[in-house]
Design a protein around this motif. Structure first.
Motif, PDB file in Angstrom:
ATOM      1  N   GLN A 188       4.104 -76.022   5.558  1.00  0.00           N
ATOM      2  CA  GLN A 188       4.917 -77.087   6.115  1.00  0.00           C
ATOM      3  C   GLN A 188       4.060 -78.101   6.846  1.00  0.00           C
ATOM      4  O   GLN A 188       4.287 -79.314   6.753  1.00  0.00           O
ATOM      5  CB  GLN A 188       5.956 -76.504   7.073  1.00  0.00           C
ATOM      6  CG  GLN A 188       6.936 -77.533   7.630  1.00  0.00           C
ATOM      7  CD  GLN A 188       7.782 -78.173   6.569  1.00  0.00           C
ATOM      8  OE1 GLN A 188       8.362 -77.476   5.743  1.00  0.00           O
ATOM      9  NE2 GLN A 188       7.853 -79.501   6.562  1.00  0.00           N
ATOM     10  N   GLN A 191       2.400 -80.218   4.274  1.00  0.00           N
ATOM     11  CA  GLN A 191       3.381 -81.130   3.690  1.00  0.00           C
ATOM     12  C   GLN A 191       3.712 -82.261   4.650  1.00  0.00           C
ATOM     13  O   GLN A 191       3.839 -83.418   4.247  1.00  0.00           O
ATOM     14  CB  GLN A 191       4.647 -80.356   3.317  1.00  0.00           C
ATOM     15  CG  GLN A 191       4.473 -79.410   2.143  1.00  0.00           C
ATOM     16  CD  GLN A 191       5.679 -78.490   1.955  1.00  0.00           C
ATOM     17  OE1 GLN A 191       6.622 -78.519   2.736  1.00  0.00           O
ATOM     18  NE2 GLN A 191       5.636 -77.670   0.918  1.00  0.00           N
ATOM     19  N   ASP A 192       3.866 -81.923   5.942  1.00  0.00           N
ATOM     20  CA  ASP A 192       4.170 -82.949   6.933  1.00  0.00           C
ATOM     21  C   ASP A 192       3.023 -83.957   7.035  1.00  0.00           C
ATOM     22  O   ASP A 192       3.251 -85.169   7.147  1.00  0.00           O
ATOM     23  CB  ASP A 192       4.427 -82.317   8.295  1.00  0.00           C
ATOM     24  CG  ASP A 192       5.757 -81.579   8.356  1.00  0.00           C
ATOM     25  OD1 ASP A 192       6.581 -81.789   7.448  1.00  0.00           O
ATOM     26  OD2 ASP A 192       5.953 -80.797   9.298  1.00  0.00           O
ATOM     27  N   ARG A 195       3.185 -86.137   4.015  1.00  0.00           N
ATOM     28  CA  ARG A 195       4.342 -87.038   4.104  1.00  0.00           C
ATOM     29  C   ARG A 195       4.047 -88.211   5.051  1.00  0.00           C
ATOM     30  O   ARG A 195       4.329 -89.369   4.739  1.00  0.00           O
ATOM     31  CB  ARG A 195       5.554 -86.251   4.602  1.00  0.00           C
ATOM     32  CG  ARG A 195       6.875 -86.984   4.511  1.00  0.00           C
ATOM     33  CD  ARG A 195       8.014 -86.101   4.947  1.00  0.00           C
ATOM     34  NE  ARG A 195       8.209 -84.974   4.058  1.00  0.00           N
ATOM     35  CZ  ARG A 195       8.097 -83.703   4.400  1.00  0.00           C
ATOM     36  NH1 ARG A 195       7.773 -83.376   5.634  1.00  0.00           N
ATOM     37  NH2 ARG A 195       8.292 -82.748   3.525  1.00  0.00           N
ATOM     38  N   ARG A 257       8.121 -92.224  12.369  1.00  0.00           N
ATOM     39  CA  ARG A 257       6.820 -91.854  12.909  1.00  0.00           C
ATOM     40  C   ARG A 257       6.452 -92.800  14.050  1.00  0.00           C
ATOM     41  O   ARG A 257       6.765 -93.995  14.010  1.00  0.00           O
ATOM     42  CB  ARG A 257       5.724 -91.957  11.836  1.00  0.00           C
ATOM     43  CG  ARG A 257       5.771 -90.856  10.815  1.00  0.00           C
ATOM     44  CD  ARG A 257       5.485 -89.507  11.427  1.00  0.00           C
ATOM     45  NE  ARG A 257       4.164 -89.452  12.058  1.00  0.00           N
ATOM     46  CZ  ARG A 257       3.743 -88.477  12.826  1.00  0.00           C
ATOM     47  NH1 ARG A 257       4.537 -87.463  13.105  1.00  0.00           N
ATOM     48  NH2 ARG A 257       2.535 -88.493  13.344  1.00  0.00           N
TER      49      ARG A 257
END
Length: 438
Positions: A188, A191-192, A195, A257
């Motif tokens: 994760q 992936q973060d 992303r 973000r």
């Protein structure tokens, strides 16, 4: 255990050599280790019979299942019997199972079920060996020579062995599950990171590269072509740091973000949601935010970011107001050229501003009159005063500025000056906005 148990380093109190239980455990392990391939075959067959995921061969191939199952079973038997480990760390197989299955996206419950199936088959083979030993003793053969035969006749002891097997399965299941969850967290995190990097690439204008746009689409989980806006929100201490939870509660997808002291977000809109978005930003988040015009390709996110930032710069700092770029075109032009904005105020309304006693009433009346289509009757209704009062105040403004209230050019100049007025301070300096904070 094919995803059967790995293990941990045995403790001296688990496998003591002085008790009947320890002797039987060791004897059972010694008897089954040479049959490890047959045990593995039976476990793999049992798992395939009870799990569609494993039986399909994807994502776990039969060879993969066999390899990791054999490794788990061998380490479990050695640990169970207190035998020296043949492959080093007892827990390695369980950790490797958790890591590999997490990466293959096999559900954890499915892997745990495979462990239980493996433990069941391992105990079946142990029970078969105990029955065979008991039968041999009853027939007068092998008594006194097979260590299993020395202690296998006690049913209570056999039940203790079954319990010990399941304790082993449970213990190693926990090791596997912990490794599985840690791997998921690591995945994760990766992936973060990916992303975020691709979102930043879109905002930097690199979405014109089809490969970047496609990768960002996959990472964010949204189409390359759809209805989007970019929102730039000031990081106001009084407002939530990230509007995503509020939007998500209303079924609106977004990704946010921190960026240059603000929050930048991309929002996917369904038909009719533009107004809903502005309302949520204003009344549910408390954030001061600028919203870009809608765009239909992720590649346009960089341009949309610049427009959202320009809309934000027209808003007073900490106001909690949200503004769409298309609704603030005049303000965008004015805030981008503060010297021109100041000149418009001075030339169009300077004389009105100099009349301290009348100023507030004249400005509020002018604003309502312009917003009412220059209708004195409608303005009077909104201001709760007589129509003649509105006409007298507009006449007074015309007198002070030397312009005719019937002139379209004069009305345009007054309207621009009213929009420029909040962008400057009481002394003519730029007013604190999200773009001009001096």
């Amino acid at each position: 255990m094919a995803d059967s148990p790995g293990a941990r380093t045995p403790r001296s109190d688990d496998h003591g050599s002085g008790g009947a239980d320890g002797e039987l455990r060791r004897a059972l392990a010694v008897a089954l280790v040479p049959q490890i391939d047959e045990l593995t075959r039976r476990v793999v067959a049992d798992i395939h019979a009870h799990s569609g995921t494993y039986a399909s061969g994807a994502p776990v191939s039969r060879d993969d299942l066999w390899e990791i199952c054999r490794d788990n079973l061998l380490r479990a038997l050695e640990d169970f019997g207190g035998l020296p480990p043949s492959g080093g760390d007892f827990e390695y197989a369980a950790r490797e199972t958790g890591r590999r299955r997490a990466e293959q996206n096999v559900p954890l419950d499915t892997v745990l079920q495979a462990y239980r199936r493996g433990g069941r088959v391992m105990w079946q083979m142990m029970a078969e060996h105990l029955r065979a030993t008991r039968a041999g003793r009853a027939g007068g053969t092998g008594q006194g020579r097979d260590p299993v035969g020395v202690v296998a006749g006690d049913r209570d002891t056999e039940l203790d062995m079954a319990g010990a097997v399941w304790e082993t399965i449970d213990r190693y299941s926990l090791v596997m599950a912990e490794s599985y969850r840690l791997t998921q967290l690591e995945m994760q995190g990766r992936q973060d990171t990916r992303r975020v990097a691709l979102f930043e690439a879109l905002l930097d204008g690199r979405g014109d590269d089809p490969a970047v746009a496609a990768a960002a689409s996959a990472a964010l989980g949204v189409p390359v072509h759809d209805r989007y806006v970019i929102v730039v929100a000031a990081q106001d201490p009084a407002a939530p740091p990230n509007p995503a939870p509020v939007l998500d509660d209303h079924g609106i997808w977004s990704f946010w973000r921190p960026r240059s002291g603000r929050y930048a977000g991309i929002v996917r809109l369904a038909a009719g949601e533009s107004g809903v978005l502005l309302d949520l930003l204003r009344h549910r988040t408390g954030a001061t935010a600028g919203v870009s015009p809608e765009f239909d390709r992720l590649a346009q996110a960089g341009r949309a970011l610049r427009l959202a930032e320009q809309a934000l710069r027209t808003l007073p700092a900490g106001s909690g107001e949200a503004a769409a770029f298309d609704d603030r075109l005049a303000e965008v032009l004015l805030v981008g050229r503060p010297e021109i904005a100041e000149r418009i105020v001075t030339t169009q309304l300077g004389a009105v501003l100099d009349t301290a006693a009348e100023r507030d009433a004249l400005l509020s009346t002018l604003r309502v009159w312009l917003d009412s289509g220059c209708s004195a009757a409608r303005a009077a209704e909104l201001l709760y005063c007589h129509r003649n009062t509105v006409l007298n105040r507009i006449g007074r403004i015309a007198e002070l500025t030397g312009r005719s209230a019937e002139s379209g050019e004069a009305r345009l100049g007054w309207a621009l000056a009213l929009r420029a007025l909040p962008l400057r301070g009481a002394d003519g300096e730029p007013a604190p906005t999200e773009g001009y904070v001096g």
